[in-house]
Design a protein around this motif. Structure first.
Motif, mmCIF file in Angstrom:
data_model
loop_
_atom_site.group_PDB
_atom_site.id
_atom_site.type_symbol
_atom_site.label_atom_id
_atom_site.label_comp_id
_atom_site.label_asym_id
_atom_site.label_seq_id
_atom_site.Cartn_x
_atom_site.Cartn_y
_atom_site.Cartn_z
ATOM 1 N N GLN A 331 1.061 -1.052 -0.048
ATOM 2 C CA GLN A 331 0.247 -0.475 -0.438
ATOM 3 C C GLN A 331 1.062 1.458 -0.078
ATOM 4 O O GLN A 331 1.840 2.077 0.678
ATOM 5 N N TRP A 376 -4.811 -10.723 -3.566
ATOM 6 C CA TRP A 376 -5.925 -10.435 -4.664
ATOM 7 C C TRP A 376 -6.452 -11.935 -4.918
ATOM 8 O O TRP A 376 -6.279 -12.786 -4.586
ATOM 9 N N VAL A 448 -2.171 -0.877 -3.536
ATOM 10 C CA VAL A 448 -2.952 -0.017 -3.345
ATOM 11 C C VAL A 448 -2.694 0.914 -3.308
ATOM 12 O O VAL A 448 -0.998 1.736 -2.814
ATOM 13 N N TYR A 452 -6.540 1.267 -6.417
ATOM 14 C CA TYR A 452 -5.975 -0.055 -6.624
ATOM 15 C C TYR A 452 -5.765 -0.988 -7.790
ATOM 16 O O TYR A 452 -6.093 -0.741 -8.705
#
Ligand SMILES: Cc1cc2nc3c(=O)[nH]c(=O)nc-3n(C[C@H](O)[C@H](O)[C@H](O)COP(=O)(O)OP(=O)(O)OC[C@H]3O[C@@H](n4cnc5c(N)ncnc54)[C@H](O)[C@@H]3O)c2cc1C
Ligand SMILES: C[S@@+](CC[C@H](N)C(=O)[O-])C[C@H]1O[C@@H](n2cnc3c(N)ncnc32)[C@H](O)[C@@H]1O
Length: 571
Positions: A331, A376, A448, A452
């Protein structure tokens, strides 16, 4: 939240700095654990006769020695259909490295120890879930045992108590009346307890709360210990399992609920107006990772506990062939506010283990946090996978709130932004994702940013827009694609983006407080798994298990304050 500070004595025995006492004795620690807790709760015979679920609660998880020993026995002696729930409370959890070092003393428990180490949760306050095996679930409360017990419900009651925790002389605050009162609240007529101590203050406390107490010879050189049962208890409640249920909506929420209930032996009919995954759950790729907040509120704790329950189920799905990867996600810290949030969290919980900071992971100017367990999944493939069960029947049919066309059984509404008796609490938020050509080697893990991006075999799935909208606006727009490309370009300016191939639009079923709506309205024969918003991949399993427990399909512990956050009565 403070981790345990351990002094390692000669021979590898851990000792607590705070209490000045050892966690276990290296000589005979295992035999003592077996003698005190296992044998004096009568577990050898009770395990062999266990029914659907068996609950053990322990004060003071420490290194997990008692738990590991119990898991070993359960695996060898319990009937295969029965599930052990081991609930333990720990105010000063061991750091992972200390846990591993302590386990090295017990090579005979290595198999179970590896499972515990692999699933050992981050050191953040509140409830945690550690899957040990299909038939062994560990529930850990990180915090004071008094607070944790007050927050716990166990359908049918706890079957056996392990009263560990350092000696009453070294830890008087734990061995007080509220402990015994909570034990009484959570016990039934066949509930037993055992403890290494024979201290008068403990015996009197237990007796005052309604327990019958026996003094028996202690282990080794210890003269006495106590054990007993809950003399004042009501008979243990049996499960009243409904035989059938109907679910409306075949998205992630409906599919997870149907799967849990079908696994629990119920016949499930799923009504779907269009096709499975036609709504938000048809999104080509979704990401999941811990939701880090600076305040670590009950809502953050809800999502952490939900994630810990979802991850093992999604790993199973990937192993069964569903597209996805759960081997890490970055992220990017694209705004100063995000940076501050992670710094505050790390300052508050220095032993958290949830993420670590990495420098500029791809072609970007930003640093990132890396979640080793993030990743994911393909939601539509998950929906298909979950619904593929011999006790689940699919019917292509639109249901309405007057239940026209539905049978008479309990109805679970999992309709996303569609019709339901609680539809007025749902706020649809449109989301468009774009599919770009090319594999972009610089992006090998999902990323992200303000949105994303997920590299898949279909190309790069990137998004997403967030727009309040009318329900019928589900055609991808050029502006939507431009927005999605811009989000990624801002995050990674040097990345060469492929062509936009296509897009998909659907509606997130969000709520005003960003929490899902979960629960059973028994009087109206209705239940709800709604409002999963932008986080359905995290929340749908916890939702499904809460419903299954409330419907009596299975028995799991319930966590009062956490589950209050998603109750149906708030909307
Ligand atoms: C663009 C986008 C990106 C997202 N990214 C992520 C992500 O990265 N991570 C994440 O965790 N979540 C993400 N989400 C959110 C996630 O997709 C949702 O939380 C989840 O799919 C919601 O599932 P659901 O089953 O509640 O709703 P839905 O998937 O919408 O399912 C509801 C189903 O009910 C059916 N239905 C409705 N009314 C009726 C009726 N009356 N009778 C019969 N059937 C009916 C619908 O046809 C539909 O199939 C994203 C969502 C969008 C839109
Ligand atoms: C003797 S150790 C437990 C040993 C453990 N059962 C095992 O198998 O390794 C006692 C544990 O109780 C914990 N403890 C003490 N007081 C507590 C409290 N009030 N709430 C929760 N945990 C507590 C300590 O931090 C310590 O880890």
């Amino acid at each position: 939240m403070q981790a345990a500070r351990i002094q390692w004595r000669e021979g590898g025995t851990p000792e607590s700095d705070a209490f000045g006492d050892v966690y276990f004795s290296r000589d005979g620690g295992l035999a003592e654990s077996e003698y005190v807790f296992f044998k004096h709760n009568g577990l050898p015979a009770r395990f062999a006769q266990a029914q659907d679920a068996f609950f053990i609660a322990e004060t003071g998880f420490g290194t997990g020695l008692n738990a590991l020993l119990t898991f070993e026995h359960w695996q060898r002696t319990a009937p295969p259909h029965a599930v052990l729930h081991f609930i333990s409370f720990e105010k000063f959890p061991l750091r992972r490295a200390d846990l591993i070092r302590a386990h090295a003393a017990w090579p005979e428990l290595a198999v179970m120890a590896q499972q515990l180490q692999a699933g050992y949760p981050p050191l953040t306050p509140g409830w945690h879930h550690v899957p040990i095996a299909d038939n062994i679930l560990l529930w850990l409360w990180f915090g004071d045992v008094h607070e944790g017990l007050a927050d716990l419900e166990v359908p049918g009651g706890v079957d056996a108590w392990y009263l560990d925790g350092f000696a009453p002389s070294k830890n008087p605050d734990m061995w007080t009346a509220p402990l015994y009162e909570q034990m009484a609240r959570l016990s039934h007529a066949e509930t037993t307890f055992a403890t290494f101590t024979a201290a008068g203050v403990v015996r009197r406390g237990l007796e005052a709360a309604g327990f019958a107490v026996d003094k028996v010879p202690g282990f080794g050189r210890k003269r006495e210990m106590i054990c007993g049962h809950f003399a004042a208890g009501a008979p243990r409640q049996r499960l009243q399992k409904p035989e059938q249920v109907q679910v409306v909506g075949a998205g992630l929420a409906g599919a997870a609920a149907a799967r849990v209930l079908a696994d629990a032996g119920m016949a499930v009919t799923v009504y779907e107006a269009e096709s499975p995954g036609a709504g938000a759950s048809g999104n080509w790729a979704g990401v999941l990772h811990p939701l880090v907040t600076a305040d670590w509120s009950l809502r953050s704790q809800w999502y952490q506990l939900a994630l810990e329950q979802a991850l093992p189920r999604w790993r199973d799905a990937i192993a069964a062939g569903v597209a996805g990867r759960l081997s890490g996600l970055d992220q990017l810290l694209v705004t100063p506010a995000w940076q501050v949030r992670f710094e505050k969290f790390a300052h508050r919980f220095p032993d958290h283990d949830l993420f670590h900071v990495v420098e500029k992971p791809c072609k970007t100017a930003f640093n990132a946090v890396h979640y080793p367990q993030g990743g994911w999944l393909s939601p539509p493939k998950l929906v298909q996978h979950l619904l593929d069960h011999p006790r689940i029947e699919m019917k292509r049919q639109k249901a309405d709130v007057h239940s026209r066309g539905l049978d008479k059984a309990m109805t679970i509404w999992a309709t996303g932004v569609g019709e339901s008796p609680l539809r007025s609490a749902i706020r649809p938020v449109k989301g468009q994702v774009s599919r770009l050509s090319g594999s972009m080697p610089a992006l090998h893990e999902p990323l992200v940013h303000q949105g994303y991006s997920v590299p898949t075999t279909m190309g790069l799935i990137t998004g997403a827009t967030f727009e309040k909208t009318a329900l019928d606006q589900t055609i991808p727009t050029r502006e939507g694609h431009a927005h999605n490309r811009q989000l990624l370009a801002q995050a990674c300016p040097e990345l060469e983006l492929g062509d936009t191939l296509e897009g998909r639009v659907s509606l997130r079923p969000t709520t005003r407080d960003h929490m899902p709506i979960i629960g059973v309205d028994a009087a109206r024969q209705q239940a709800f798994s709604l409002g999963h918003g932008a986080r359905g991949l995290i929340s749908v399993w916890y939702a499904a298990h809460q419903l299954a427990t409330q419907l009596g399909a299975c028995r799991r512990p319930c966590f009062i304050r956490i589950e209050h956050q998603s109750r149906i009565s708030r909307v």
